[in-house]
Design an enzyme around this catalytic site. Structure first.
Site, PDB file in Angstrom:
ATOM      1  N   HIS A  27     -17.631  24.339   2.785  1.00 24.35           N
ATOM      2  CA  HIS A  27     -18.897  24.207   3.510  1.00 24.35           C
ATOM      3  C   HIS A  27     -20.111  24.244   2.583  1.00 24.35           C
ATOM      4  CE1 HIS A  27     -21.760  24.597   6.739  1.00 24.35           C
ATOM      5  NE2 HIS A  27     -22.179  25.755   6.271  1.00 24.35           N
ATOM      6  N   SER A  54     -25.896  22.745   7.884  1.00 27.65           N
ATOM      7  CA  SER A  54     -25.372  23.954   8.518  1.00 27.65           C
ATOM      8  C   SER A  54     -26.295  24.379   9.671  1.00 27.65           C
ATOM      9  CB  SER A  54     -25.214  25.042   7.455  1.00 27.65           C
ATOM     10  OG  SER A  54     -24.429  26.085   7.923  1.00 27.65           O
ATOM     11  N   ASP A  84     -14.488  21.331   4.183  1.00 30.50           N
ATOM     12  CA  ASP A  84     -15.201  22.336   4.995  1.00 30.50           C
ATOM     13  C   ASP A  84     -14.271  22.877   6.086  1.00 30.50           C
ATOM     14  OD1 ASP A  84     -16.922  23.824   6.606  1.00 30.50           O
ATOM     15  OD2 ASP A  84     -18.546  22.349   6.532  1.00 30.50           O
TER      16      ASP A  84
HETATM   17  N1  LIG Z   1     -24.430  29.582   1.891  1.00 34.94           N
HETATM   18  C1  LIG Z   1     -25.037  29.181   3.103  1.00 34.94           C
HETATM   19  C2  LIG Z   1     -23.958  28.944   4.075  1.00 34.94           C
HETATM   20  C3  LIG Z   1     -24.379  28.848   5.505  1.00 34.94           C
HETATM   21  O1  LIG Z   1     -24.545  27.530   5.774  1.00 34.94           O
HETATM   22  C4  LIG Z   1     -26.003  30.232   3.582  1.00 34.94           C
HETATM   23  O2  LIG Z   1     -25.842  31.376   3.192  1.00 34.94           O
HETATM   24  O3  LIG Z   1     -26.942  29.943   4.296  1.00 34.94           O
END
Ligand SMILES: N[C@@H](CCO)C(=O)O
Ligand SMILES: CC(=O)SCCNC(=O)CCNC(=O)[C@H](O)C(C)(C)COP(=O)(O)OP(=O)(O)OC[C@H]1O[C@@H](n2cnc3c(N)ncnc32)[C@H](O)[C@@H]1OP(=O)(O)O
Length: 403
Positions: free
Chosen positions: A364, A169, A334
């Site tokens: 995701h 991410s 995702d």
């Molecule tokens: N659950 C992850 C999602 C973002 O990639 C976060 O809060 O960082």
């Protein structure tokens, strides 16, 4: 450069201290660089501090170091149990440790808290030299600035080249930026669920979250840090988290898990909540207790600005700079960072053959949940040696001070 140990919940000690040979694994430290630290925007930060945790031991030639980069609301506690300053176990605890995919008997794993964050690194809630908090005056950051700060940390640790840079991410955005901006320092690359450039829709999701925070009267133009406890933009941050969390999970999962069911003991027709509302309330409440709204805004702006091709002749040209062995992975469910977007990046990166697909119903967040599949990718990137030496025989103490 100074270093020391800290917990985000505790005041920082004076600039001194350091890691010593034989320190227990999972040691939390911080590094501070005297400024000015130039930013892509043209402004400077007068000084920068990065909190980080390490596991394992650095080899004498520095060749066994792996950089692990967290996502938006993550932090440097990638592995290890919950404890003081850590309400939860490490977010990749299943992957990092002796005998795990990132085997800390072999690899020296470093996880910094991102620049702009709120878990020990310099960000909007940090104090300036005059003792006041940055708040609204904190400058705009980009993913490139964050990687530049991480490169300073690598310099200080004596790591010229990472054996691998790994992230998911927002951490995947930084990993890709490492590969493009510093290919000679990125020995191999694993990017999970992250784009080469944020799309209009991704920017739109981020901008709604920023608007939710800024429209909370508690935001006070970003100058809320010294306001009485409880008067900050908690409602706005909670709403931002609810919006974001839906994008982190799949429609099918939410439907299977919660459907149209009411939260036990509550009747939606009489003002009660659906189960899914209660679930989002829970995630909002948890984040508000551990995260700073100003950091959330700064980091979301950085993700919105993410574009490895900016000023480099476009995405395709930029990605061609990164010739190291690379794995690009997407999650089939995702909806925030659809795998087709990452397939394009995989096709353009010289060292990546094709997109790796993580199968998951969770959307995701699969990069955090599907640790077996992520572990298989890590093992493919960093295969075990044919003849492993006895663990821990090759190690060198980290420098106590950097020039
Ligand atoms: N659950 C992850 C999602 C973002 O990639 C976060 O809060 O960082
Ligand atoms: C890289 C990083 O991002 S590091 C930071 C780690 N990420 C986060 O913390 C982000 C927030 N959390 C998450 O995104 C997820 O919890 C993950 C990805 C870490 C794990 O996902 P999962 O194991 O599927 O957890 P899930 O999303 O189902 O949440 C479980 C929680 O929801 C609660 N919950 C489930 N249903 C309901 C409901 N109807 N009402 C209220 N709460 C509910 C559970 O009690 C549980 O609470 P707890 O976490 O306080 O124990």
């Amino acid at each position: 450069m100074n270093r020391g140990t800290t917990s985000p919940a505790l005041p920082l000690p004076p600039a001194a201290g350091g890691r010593r040979e034989g320190d227990p694994p999972g040691r939390r430290s911080w590094a501070a660089f005297d400024g000015p630290f130039g930013l892509e925007s043209g402004t400077d930060l007068p000084d920068v501090r990065l909190a980080y945790e390490t596991w394992g031991h650095l080899a004498p030639d520095g060749a066994n170091a792996v950089l692990v980069l967290h996502a938006l609301t993550g932090d440097s506690h990638a592995a290890g149990p919950a404890g003081p300053g850590h309400p939860s176990a490490g977010w990749w605890d299943a992957l990092i440790g002796p005998g795990r995919a990132l085997d800390t008997d072999r690899w020296f794993v470093v996880a910094p808290n991102v620049l702009g964050g709120c878990q020990g690194s310099t960000g909007p809630s940090s104090r300036r030299s005059d003792g006041t908090r940055w708040g609204a005056a904190f400058p705009r950051l980009t993913v490139r600035d964050q990687v530049a700060a991480e490169a300073r940390l690598a310099d200080c640790l004596g790591i010229g080249r990472w054996a691998a840079v790994i992230g998911g991410s927002m951490g995947g955005m930084r990993a890709l930026e490492w590969a493009v901006s510093r290919p000679g320092r990125t020995g191999s690359l694993l990017v999970l669920a992250a784009p080469a450039a944020s799309t209009a829709e991704q920017i739109a999701w981020g901008s709604m979250q920023i608007a939710a925070i800024r429209n909370d009267p508690g935001w006070q133009g970003g100058r809320y840090h010294d306001a009485p406890p409880g008067s900050g933009p908690h409602r706005g941050l909670g709403l931002a988290r609810r919006i974001a969390h839906v994008t982190y999970r799949s429609e099918a999962e939410l439907d299977t898990r919660f459907g149209r069911r009411a939260q036990p003991g509550e009747l939606p027709a009489r003002g009660g909540r659906y189960q899914v509302e209660s679930y989002l309330d829970h995630h909002a409440d948890k984040l508000v207790r551990r995260f700073d709204a100003g950091s959330y805004v700064v980091l979301t702006q950085a993700m919105n600005a993410h574009d490895v091709g900016r000023g480099r002749g476009g995405t395709a040209r930029a990605l061609r700079r990164a010739g190291m062995p690379a794995l690009i992975a997407g999650i089939d469910s995702d909806r925030l960072y659809p795998p087709a977007q990452q397939a394009e990046a995989a096709a353009l990166l010289p060292g990546a053959d094709h997109l790796r697909v993580i199968e998951s119903p969770y959307g995701h967040d699969g990069f955090l949940i599907e640790t077996e599949q992520v572990g298989a990718l890590v093992r493919e990137l960093l295969p075990p040696p044919h003849r492993p030496g006895p663990p821990g025989t090759d190690r060198r103490p980290l420098p106590l001070e950097c020039p």
